[in-house]
Design a protein around this motif. Structure first.
Motif, PDB file in Angstrom:
ATOM      1  N   ASN A  57       0.789  -1.217   0.000  1.00 51.58           N
ATOM      2  CA  ASN A  57       0.000   0.000   0.000  1.00 51.58           C
ATOM      3  C   ASN A  57       0.825   1.273   0.000  1.00 51.58           C
ATOM      4  N   GLU A  58       1.947   1.243   0.669  1.00 53.33           N
ATOM      5  CA  GLU A  58       2.727   2.472   0.751  1.00 53.33           C
ATOM      6  C   GLU A  58       3.923   2.416  -0.191  1.00 53.33           C
ATOM      7  N   GLU A  59       4.099   1.304  -0.844  1.00 52.56           N
ATOM      8  CA  GLU A  59       5.224   1.108  -1.752  1.00 52.56           C
ATOM      9  C   GLU A  59       6.545   1.504  -1.111  1.00 52.56           C
ATOM     10  N   VAL A  60       6.745   1.046   0.087  1.00 54.88           N
ATOM     11  CA  VAL A  60       7.953   1.396   0.825  1.00 54.88           C
ATOM     12  C   VAL A  60       9.158   0.673   0.225  1.00 54.88           C
ATOM     13  N   GLU A  61      10.256   1.398   0.083  1.00 52.42           N
ATOM     14  CA  GLU A  61      11.470   0.792  -0.480  1.00 52.42           C
ATOM     15  C   GLU A  61      12.625   0.788   0.507  1.00 52.42           C
ATOM     16  N   ARG A  62      12.545   1.678   1.491  1.00 48.96           N
ATOM     17  CA  ARG A  62      13.639   1.792   2.456  1.00 48.96           C
ATOM     18  C   ARG A  62      13.087   1.546   3.850  1.00 48.96           C
ATOM     19  N   TRP A  63      13.828   0.810   4.643  1.00 55.91           N
ATOM     20  CA  TRP A  63      13.268   0.343   5.912  1.00 55.91           C
ATOM     21  C   TRP A  63      14.178   0.676   7.083  1.00 55.91           C
ATOM     22  N   VAL A  64      13.582   1.243   8.106  1.00 52.78           N
ATOM     23  CA  VAL A  64      14.294   1.399   9.369  1.00 52.78           C
ATOM     24  C   VAL A  64      13.692   0.394  10.337  1.00 52.78           C
ATOM     25  N   LEU A  65      14.513  -0.497  10.843  1.00 53.49           N
ATOM     26  CA  LEU A  65      14.028  -1.433  11.860  1.00 53.49           C
ATOM     27  C   LEU A  65      14.555  -0.945  13.198  1.00 53.49           C
ATOM     28  N   ALA A  66      13.708  -0.266  13.945  1.00 49.47           N
ATOM     29  CA  ALA A  66      14.153   0.321  15.214  1.00 49.47           C
ATOM     30  C   ALA A  66      13.561  -0.468  16.358  1.00 49.47           C
ATOM     31  N   LYS A  95      13.707   7.705  -1.655  1.00 49.02           N
ATOM     32  CA  LYS A  95      12.852   6.524  -1.738  1.00 49.02           C
ATOM     33  C   LYS A  95      11.874   6.558  -0.574  1.00 49.02           C
ATOM     34  N   LYS A  96      10.713   5.979  -0.809  1.00 49.58           N
ATOM     35  CA  LYS A  96       9.722   5.924   0.250  1.00 49.58           C
ATOM     36  C   LYS A  96      10.269   5.103   1.427  1.00 49.58           C
ATOM     37  N   THR A  97      10.185   5.681   2.599  1.00 46.13           N
ATOM     38  CA  THR A  97      10.784   5.053   3.775  1.00 46.13           C
ATOM     39  C   THR A  97       9.732   4.810   4.845  1.00 46.13           C
ATOM     40  N   ALA A  98       9.879   3.712   5.558  1.00 41.88           N
ATOM     41  CA  ALA A  98       9.007   3.459   6.707  1.00 41.88           C
ATOM     42  C   ALA A  98       9.836   2.937   7.863  1.00 41.88           C
ATOM     43  N   VAL A  99       9.305   3.124   9.067  1.00 43.19           N
ATOM     44  CA  VAL A  99       9.976   2.623  10.261  1.00 43.19           C
ATOM     45  C   VAL A  99       9.168   1.455  10.805  1.00 43.19           C
ATOM     46  N   VAL A 100       9.842   0.353  11.048  1.00 43.30           N
ATOM     47  CA  VAL A 100       9.193  -0.764  11.713  1.00 43.30           C
ATOM     48  C   VAL A 100       9.693  -0.749  13.147  1.00 43.30           C
ATOM     49  N   SER A 101       8.794  -0.448  14.067  1.00 42.49           N
ATOM     50  CA  SER A 101       9.230  -0.206  15.440  1.00 42.49           C
ATOM     51  C   SER A 101       8.894  -1.377  16.347  1.00 42.49           C
ATOM     52  N   THR A 102       9.929  -1.923  16.940  1.00 42.77           N
ATOM     53  CA  THR A 102       9.732  -2.911  18.002  1.00 42.77           C
ATOM     54  C   THR A 102      10.205  -2.293  19.302  1.00 42.77           C
ATOM     55  N   ILE A 103      10.008  -0.988  19.396  1.00 37.14           N
ATOM     56  CA  ILE A 103      10.412  -0.279  20.601  1.00 37.14           C
ATOM     57  C   ILE A 103       9.450  -0.657  21.720  1.00 37.14           C
ATOM     58  N   ASN A 104      10.025  -0.911  22.875  1.00 36.59           N
ATOM     59  CA  ASN A 104       9.260  -1.444  23.982  1.00 36.59           C
ATOM     60  C   ASN A 104       8.562  -0.347  24.784  1.00 36.59           C
ATOM     61  N   SER A 158       5.753  13.371   9.765  1.00 36.16           N
ATOM     62  CA  SER A 158       4.362  12.947   9.802  1.00 36.16           C
ATOM     63  C   SER A 158       4.265  11.571   9.159  1.00 36.16           C
ATOM     64  N   ALA A 159       3.144  10.935   9.441  1.00 34.97           N
ATOM     65  CA  ALA A 159       2.940   9.584   8.916  1.00 34.97           C
ATOM     66  C   ALA A 159       2.913   9.575   7.403  1.00 34.97           C
ATOM     67  N   GLU A 160       2.526  10.714   6.814  1.00 28.34           N
ATOM     68  CA  GLU A 160       2.486  10.739   5.358  1.00 28.34           C
ATOM     69  C   GLU A 160       3.895  10.705   4.774  1.00 28.34           C
ATOM     70  N   ASP A 161       4.865  11.253   5.513  1.00 29.27           N
ATOM     71  CA  ASP A 161       6.243  11.220   5.023  1.00 29.27           C
ATOM     72  C   ASP A 161       6.887   9.877   5.337  1.00 29.27           C
ATOM     73  N   ILE A 162       7.010   9.608   6.628  1.00 27.66           N
ATOM     74  CA  ILE A 162       7.649   8.355   7.054  1.00 27.66           C
ATOM     75  C   ILE A 162       6.715   7.670   8.039  1.00 27.66           C
ATOM     76  N   PRO A 163       5.925   6.731   7.573  1.00 24.13           N
ATOM     77  CA  PRO A 163       5.043   6.045   8.522  1.00 24.13           C
ATOM     78  C   PRO A 163       5.827   5.122   9.457  1.00 24.13           C
ATOM     79  N   VAL A 164       5.345   5.043  10.672  1.00 22.18           N
ATOM     80  CA  VAL A 164       5.949   4.133  11.643  1.00 22.18           C
ATOM     81  C   VAL A 164       4.939   3.047  11.939  1.00 22.18           C
ATOM     82  N   VAL A 165       5.345   1.800  11.764  1.00 25.11           N
ATOM     83  CA  VAL A 165       4.439   0.731  12.160  1.00 25.11           C
ATOM     84  C   VAL A 165       5.015   0.058  13.398  1.00 25.11           C
ATOM     85  N   ALA A 166       4.167  -0.032  14.420  1.00 26.71           N
ATOM     86  CA  ALA A 166       4.661  -0.534  15.696  1.00 26.71           C
ATOM     87  C   ALA A 166       3.960  -1.825  16.060  1.00 26.71           C
TER      88      ALA A 166
END
Lengths: 543, 383, 432, 250
Positions: free
Chosen positions: C162-171, C226-235, C252-260
């Motif tokens: 859906n967001e066509e994310v190409e770059r990933w931050v795994l935080a 590139k479209k970037t998103a953060v995958v957060s496993t922050i406790n 904002s979520a429109e720029d870099i969405p964070v999924v937790a």
């Protein structure tokens, strides 16, 4: 806060409505309505097409609808699938016609279904609204539109923007529009070499992260040698300036972290540093301040929503009184029996800290509480390549103000004089007619009160939960001991040093290792200077 | 013969407590294993485990008392030595699992397997040998204590400064052991142990033996501490506690005395940790938490520091109280615990032992020489 | 003097023993005891107290319906105080002293690891309601929270599609759950063709509160075109300052969405969510799920807790499912006997709150729908995606080389939690 | 032959030390011979206690050296090492180990190995018991040998501390205001005691009490502002106009 927000939305909506009705005729109402209801009944995935269709009409009348859609205020009736903009009202939701914005009935929320949007759709809506409002009457709206187009780089908006920039009178807006044009130009295969070179020059001058991104994604698409060369040069120059700003940024982050440490520690610098009480309940004083902020905000939200922006100003004195009061009670009830036995105070105050934590847990529940940021504490602004966040800046300022005021109190006031007299030579002070027990009590209350005020500030950046105090207590002790017990300047320099050291280590070592290294540094430092950075000299300072 | 010698050389109280502990070491396992379930004298497994845990805590408290009560060094980081000893034991137990782990890897512990570790880190070598692990149980804490103590005592870091750097030490270790890259299982620590020297950790017999060992170790530690405290060195330690610089002018190397006490105490703490781990079945970085070390200080203070049996009583009372209150008043127990600390410091400055003295003094209406005298000023606190 | 104090010491010991013995003796047969093992103090109280309350509510509701097997259920609440070894002690106390029929509890993985040997040894039943890293399947434990394939992978799929994310931050916070999840995600993303330089992995300590550097790094990483998103496993605790910093630095979520994966309604209750609108979370349940059964659950919960503002969340649903499964299995078996219940519960299906049925799988994990939600201003989630059907929890991830070889099936006569398909043997620990 | 080669017991050579710019000791030089007893007088702040701190290693001088028995430079050693070289010190405020008995205070002070392990395995022998009994007799505390030091009177503590010095059996005793707070009778006794001690030991006494100094009847050094103002017999020093000025001028 919520009410305020609603108010803002309402004002915005009516304003937009006015813009819309003056801007265009109402010819195509029926086709618009059809698109809108098609959008509402479509699946999430297909809604994008309908939004594009709406935008393609170029009819500014749809702007309020799109805005409401993005804000999640568009619903349809479950019964007949008619679409409405809604706003909260007594007893449910107030329905508004999506185009005319005429007020309809108020219905319960269960009979409605929300027209959901996701990030992707919101981005679309933002681009669409920007295209529609790029020539709006309001400069603020035009600026927003230009910025949105800068981000979305929508090719179709290029002619609109060019028209707008020619008519633009406001310098800021014009700047933003030109920037957006430049960004779109880099994407535009039809643009001339001259246009592209000009755009590259513009981004080279802009020199920030976004410019770097734009130019580097342009580089592979460069058509002529001159273009690639210009792009490469621009990248080089931007990277250089970014590296410089990086260092500045680290200092700023360090100072900002330092200010948090300073705030957390400064009350302890009084109770522990000056009085020698190993106050393990210090963190709980900070926590009490944070909870006071929460209560103040709750009261304001419920009763005086207009004052929300000032909630922190009300909270500050109250937090001082609450934490100071608890501190006073603690001193009178427990600590005064333990003077001269500092390690015993450790046990007693640890006990108090457990009791306070559990008390807060019992009263407010164990979960985090929401403490809102007033608008002046939100957002960021840029100085060169450095983004300063408002809350951090205010906290730094606040920490320094607290520090200076405290220093003044100690140095310039009668109470400060008495306090110093008592800590330096209790017997002598007593024989000179100073009521030493009273001075002790007030000193402890002062330290606790300041911790409470720190809690107000810290509530803006961290969790408000019963565990809040535990987060800061160890760091606070490290700061005070590192700086030198009994010396406020030491606390200031100590906090800032540790903050900056931590932030300079973090990019290389990672957050965890940076913290460990700082701790090891403190351990080794104490070996070198067993009395801290700013050790007091003389015989009387043995704590 | 030996017992008579010990009886003379030891504090009498310590002697009797040590004897009681030895009886305990035999009696409790007997009541657990031999007396049938349901019999009023039967000691359930649950209680054996619980008491075994307390015995380890008591040892830790005793170790702290040796440095705090007798040498004036308030360590807020003793939990670190305990945890290190525990980790050394845990590493042995981990290696013992061998290929019975879920991934059946003969060498690597499970947590390394699923995080794609290629081979065993060098510091895990040797821990498959029991003797090596047992040596490490005392050597690792001792080395850490030696390095920290050597630096700190030589630079004459005293009082709160020393307390704070010991706290910084345990806090740094806490953060370090949390890191998965360290190779100690991160936050989860080491767990899922199977057996020790071939005996299953889940059998009542093994646990009874561990209990007995803990009781004997505590008794042994008590005897050892008592011998030290009653020796001339013990007197020097008290001298250091009460008037450090005076001791120095008598020609004693204060830093050596402190270092000796600190290192020995760390070794005892490490041993306590090693006995603790197989009984509770897990060792994780939580043991390094500064709050845990403060707990130890509190046990010692509640029981009465500067006495040898005080810390033992304190450890049993406070952790027993915690066990009881967390079940009986789960929502309120922190009030009780917090209140206890306040009351103890205000009304029982010499702890339970001191209180007994005071009560006895009151009862006989004939105050002992010091019973009703205010405590001598605490010079160690004044540094 | 010395005799005196010795007497007191031994008296104290005997008192302790006596009290334990007495509690053992006083258990009555009229009720079925249910253990609740959640921290009510310490750092984890913030999350776990709610689960204790929801268990009390479920037991109360069940008793209103006439209890179980004609007996009333009696909750036994203990406080393991966020202290992991204390978890083991309390688990032992519940099983041995209180003789509870089943235990519902734990939040952190380490606390579960700490009680595992106890449940194994004393043959108890534990229902564990929180999403976790997987890599475990134990005979005595039922995992009603999500395994990584029931949360992380669908979330990443959503972002990819859906967001066509190409770059990933795994935080993530530096502990086992994020480490494992990120290992799995890294393997998964690479399998999807994501390049090494498009993945940024970052770990922070527990309770990390100063996010300035990391958020600014994320920002820099995200402006590479590139479209970037953060995958957060922050406790838990670290999330509030993290989101506050995100909002303040204007991401904002429109720029870099964070999924937790660990941010639910409870966590949002402590936040001003206005700047967070659009950030995502992946769960198996949201309070905003629009079903009759959920509306009823929420209503009961609010009435039980006496607070209109209290929210519901995913682990609460997990307990709801777990408790009902246990009740059903006991009814089916006609006894609370542990071995019988363990055998009977496999295949038991009960309604979940999102309108379907969840079933207990042979690997002791359950089937659940996966929902992706976007944060709304009111602190709730808008569900923007939902898996087509139910997803069965996978104990052993297919994306970790060693783990991919293992399967788990507790049905007789197979009865193995870690069967190695390559060697054809049941591996060590989880066998009984 | 230089002083250093002549090997006097103690030789302070051009010692200076300052605290925060204040010169506490200013180029001080002084010689104490073996077997000598020396009285040091001087107004407050003259640097008497600081001088003792330097000799015993508590304070490091900024300049100058202190030679003990000729070639040992004390400024290179710390307190414990200096004490082991044979320099004992009694403090201005009586400092005894309050939670030890009188007996234990003396046991701790007994000359002997100071190592950790020798203390650990120390066994009391007859010789040690005898020496302690002797000292107890000298300091007149036999009847209180099992009392806690904390319970002693002020004078008794002063004496106990002197007793501890005796047990140490040092070559040089530094005694800081031994009679402060004592009754006249006790003062006389103390003077007697010190004279007795000085037969076998070198002693430096700092004292304000002039009658006590007179009782001691030894060479007197008057310090002022960190330097030697005058040296000689008490009569000589008391007559020195500089001394009179220094005392009166302050």
């Amino acid at each position: 806060m919520r009410q305020l927000r609603k108010l803002a939305v309402a004002v915005l909506l009516s304003f937009l409505a006015a813009v819309a009705s003056t801007g265009h005729g109402k010819a195509s109402d029926t086709s618009l309505e059809a698109t809108i209801s098609a959008l509402a009944s479509a699946k999430l995935k297909d809604r994008g097409n309908h939004i594009e269709a709406l935008a393609a009409t170029g009819d500014a009348q749809v702007v309020p609808f799109l805005e409401a859609l993005a804000a999640g205020d568009v619903y349809f009736k479950k019964s007949d699938k008619t679409v409405f903009i809604t706003r909260k009202a007594e007893g449910g939701l107030q329905l508004l016609d999506p185009l005319s914005l005429e007020e309809g009935e108020v219905v319960g929320s269960r009979s409605l279904k929300k027209v959901k949007v996701n990030n992707k759709l919101r981005r679309l809506v933002r681009g669409a609204v920007a295209g529609l409002t790029v020539q709006s009457h309001d400069a603020g709206t035009r600026l927003e539109a230009a910025n949105a187009l800068y981000k979305s780089q929508d090719l179709e908006a290029l002619p609109l923007l060019k028209a707008a920039v020619a008519a633009e009178t406001d310098e800021t807006v014009k700047d933003a529009q030109e920037r957006a044009i430049a960004a779109i130009t880099l994407k535009n295969v039809k643009a001339s070499e001259a246009e592209r070179l000009e755009a590259l020059g513009k981004f080279k001058a802009q020199g920030d992260q976004e410019a770097l991104a734009l130019v580097s994604s342009f580089l592979p698409q460069a058509k002529t040698a001159a273009e690639s060369e210009a792009a490469a040069l621009a990248i080089q120059s931007i990277e250089k300036s970014l590296a410089m700003w990086d260092a500045v940024e680290n200092v700023w982050y360090g100072l900002s972290l330092g200010s948090v440490l300073l705030l957390a520690a400064i009350g302890l610098a009084i109770t522990f540093g000056v009085m020698g009480v190993i106050n393990m309940a210090h963190g709980e004083m900070v926590m009490l301040g944070a909870y006071t902020t929460f209560v103040v905000q709750e009261v304001i939200r419920k009763s005086f929503p207009g004052f929300f922006e000032f909630s922190l100003l009300f909270a500050l004195p109250l937090a001082f009184l609450v934490a100071g009061g608890v501190g006073l009670a603690m001193e009178r009830g427990i600590i005064r029996f333990l003077y001269g036995r500092p390690l015993e105070t450790l046990l007693a105050t640890w006990g108090v800290s457990l009791i306070l934590q559990q008390a807060v847990r019992t009263i407010f529940g164990p979960t985090n509480k929401e403490v809102g940021n007033p608008d002046w504490m939100s957002g960021a602004f840029e100085i060169g390549g450095l983004a300063l966040t408002a809350n951090r800046l205010w906290i730094l300022v606040f920490a320094l103000v607290v520090f200076v005021v405290l220093l003044m109190v100690l140095k310039r006031t009668h109470f400060g004089l008495q306090m110093r007299a008592v800590t330096q030579n209790r017997r002598m002070a007593a024989s000179m007619g100073i009521r030493t027990p009273w001075v002790d009590a007030r000193t402890f209350a002062l330290g606790s009160g300041i911790a409470g005020m720190a809690g107000v500030a810290l509530s803006q950046i961290s969790n408000v939960s019963p565990n809040l105090g535990q987060t800061y207590i160890i760091d606070s002790f490290m700061v005070v001991v590192f700086g030198g017990v009994g010396n406020l300047w030491g606390t200031l320099v100590g906090a800032m040093t540790l903050g900056v050291a931590n932030k300079f280590l973090e990019p290389y070592a990672g957050a965890v290792l940076a913290k460990i290294l700082v701790l090891v540094f403190i351990i080794l430092f104490i070996q070198k200077k067993p009395r801290g950075l700013f050790a007091l000299k003389g015989r009387a300072v043995d704590l | 013969m030996i017992s008579r010698y010990l009886f003379q050389a030891l504090d009498k109280r310590a002697f009797w407590v040590a004897v009681a502990l030895m009886v305990f070491a035999v009696l409790v396992p007997l009541l657990n294993l031999v007396v049938p379930d349901g019999h009023p004298l039967h000691v359930p497994d649950y209680l054996v485990g619980l008491l075994g845990k307390y015995l380890c805590y008591a040892m830790l408290a005793l170790a702290l008392d040796l440095v705090w009560g007798y040498c004036g060094i308030l360590s807020l980081g003793h939990g670190a030595f305990f945890a290190l000893g525990g980790y050394a034991m845990g590493m042995y137990l981990m290696r013992q699992i061998g290929d019975r782990g879920v991934y059946a890897n003969p060498v690597l512990p499970d947590f390394m397997v699923f995080l794609n570790w290629e081979k065993l880190p060098w510091f895990w070598y040797g821990f498959d040998q029991f003797w090596f692990a047992m040596v490490m149980v005392v050597v690792v804490p001792a080395v850490l204590a030696f390095v920290l103590g050597w630096l700190a005592f030589r630079s004459r870091v005293t009082g709160v400064y020393l307390s704070i750097i010991t706290q910084a030490m345990t806090y740094a270790l806490l953060l370090a052991f949390f890191r998965n890259d360290m190779g100690f299982g991160g936050n989860n620590g080491l767990t899922d142990f199977k057996d020790i020297l071939g005996f299953s950790l889940q059998s009542s017999g093994t646990r009874a033996v561990l209990f007995a060992l803990s009781a004997l170790a505590l008794a042994g530690t008590l005897v050892l501490c008592s011998l030290i405290v009653r020796s001339k060195l013990g007197k020097v330690m008290i001298a250091v506690r009460d008037a450090e610089s005076r001791t120095r002018f008598l020609g004693y190397r204060v830093e050596h005395v402190k270092l000796f006490a600190f290192v020995l105490s760390a070794m005892i703490a490490g041993l306590a940790g090693a006995l603790y781990v197989p009984q509770v079945g897990i060792i994780n970085p939580g043991e390094f938490a500064p709050a845990n070390s403060i707990d130890v200080v509190i046990w010692t203070a509640v029981g009465g520091r500067g006495t040898l049996i005080g810390p033992i009583i304190g450890a049993f009372l406070v952790s027993g109280g915690k066990s009881y209150f967390t079940a009986a008043f789960p929502d309120l127990w922190l009030f009780a615990l917090g209140g206890l600390f306040v009351i103890v410091t205000l009304f029982m400055p010499k702890g339970v032992i001191g209180l007994l003295g005071q009560l006895k003094g009151l009862a006989s209406k004939m105050p002992r020489k010091n019973a009703d005298k205010p405590l001598p000023a605490k010079p160690e606190a004044a540094e | 003097m010395f005799q005196h104090s010795k007497k007191v010491a031994s008296a104290a010991l005997f008192g302790l023993m006596a009290s334990a013995v007495m509690t053992t003796a006083s258990h009555a047969e009229e009720t079925i005891k249910v253990g609740i093992l959640h921290s009510l103090s310490g750092t984890m109280a913030i999350s776990e107290t709610t689960l204790k309350d929801v268990m009390l509510m479920l037991i109360e509701e069940q008793n209103k319906k006439g209890g179980l097997l004609g007996k009333q259920l009696e909750p036994v609440v203990v406080d393991p105080a966020s202290d992991w070894p204390l978890f083991a002690e309390k688990a032992r106390e519940l099983l041995e002293v209180h003789e509870v029929a089943a235990v519902f509890g734990n939040w952190t993985s380490v606390s579960r690891k700490s009680v595992l040997p106890v449940f194994e040894e004393l043959n108890g039943i534990l229902f564990y309601p929180v999403q976790y890293e997987g890599e475990e399947s134990q005979r005595n434990v039922f995992y009603t929270g999500a395994a990584p394939n029931q949360q992380a992978i669908p979330a990443v799929d959503y972002l990819l599609e859906n967001e066509e994310v190409e770059r990933w931050v795994l935080a993530g916070t530096d502990y086992v759950y994020p480490r494992t999840t990120n290992k799995i995600l890294e393997a998964y993303l690479k399998a999807k063709g994501v390049a090494d330089e498009d993945i940024l992995i970052n770990y922070t300590p527990f309770g990390h509160s100063d996010w300035q550097t990391i958020v600014s790094d994320i920002k820099a990483f995200g402006t590479a075109g590139k479209k970037t998103a953060v995958v957060s496993t922050i406790n838990g605790d670290a999330n509030v300052p993290f989101y506050k910093e995100l909002a303040n630095q204007g991401i904002s979520a429109e720029d870099i969405p964070v999924v937790a994966f660990s941010v639910g309604e409870e966590e949002l209750a402590g936040l001003d969510t206005e700047p967070l609108v659009g950030h995502l979370a992946a769960w198996n349940y949201f309070q905003s799920v629009d079903t009759e059964i959920n509306a009823e659950f929420i209503e009961t919960w609010k009435a039980f807790i006496g607070d209109e503002d209290r929210v519901t969340n995913d682990p609460m649903e997990a307990h709801y499912i777990g408790f009902n499964m246990w009740v059903k299995a006991v009814e089916k078996a006609g006894t609370t006997d542990v071995d019988t219940v363990i055998d009977e519960i496999i295949g038991v299906a009960v309604p979940n709150l999102s309108g379907g049925y969840s079933a207990m799988m042979p690997n002791h994990h359950i089937t659940k729908p996966v929902l992706i939600g976007e944060i709304q201003e009111d602190g709730q989630f808008d569900i923007v995606a939902e898996t087509d059907g139910l997803v069965a929890g996978d104990a052993w991830s297919d994306f970790l080389p060693e783990s991919a070889k293992l399967i788990s099936d507790w049905r007789k006569p197979f009865s193995c939690g870690n069967f190695n398909v390559e060697t054809g043997q049941c591996g060590g620990s989880a066998t009984n | 032959m230089s002083l250093k080669e002549r090997k006097p017991l103690l030789y302070l050579d051009g010692v200076s030390v300052s605290f925060d710019g204040f010169k506490a000791i200013n180029n001080l030089s002084m010689v104490i011979e073996k077997g000598e007893m020396r009285a040091i007088i001087g107004p407050n702040g003259a640097g008497k206690t600081t001088m003792m701190d330097i000799i015993t290693g508590k304070t490091r001088p900024d300049e100058g050296s202190v030679f003990f028995e000729g070639d040992t430079d004390l400024t290179k050693h710390d307190e414990a090492a200096i004490a082991n070289l044979g320099i004992g010190r009694k403090f201005q405020k009586p400092t005894v180990f309050e939670s030890h008995t009188v007996m234990d205070n003396l046991v701790l002070s007994m000359k002997g190995k100071r190592g950790v392990f020798s203390a650990l395995f120390h066994q009391e022998d007859a010789q040690e018991r005898n020496s302690i009994a002797d000292i107890l007799e000298i300091i007149r505390l036999e009847h209180r040998k099992d009392a806690l030091a904390a319970d002693l009177s002020h004078g008794q503590k002063q004496w106990l501390e002197i007793g501890m010095l005796l047990a140490q059996d040092p070559k040089l005793l530094l005694v800081d205001e031994p009679v402060a707070g004592m009754t006249d009778a006790e003062t006389v006794e103390t003077a007697k005691l010190l004279r007795e001690i000085s037969r076998n030991h070198s002693v430096i006494v700092v004292e304000h009490d002039m009658s006590f100094i007179r009782d001691l009847d030894v060479k007197v050094t008057c310090l002022a502002e960190g330097a030697v103002l005058s040296e000689g017999s008490l009569a000589h020093v008391a007559a020195d106009p500089k001394v009179i000025e220094s005392y009166l001028g302050r």
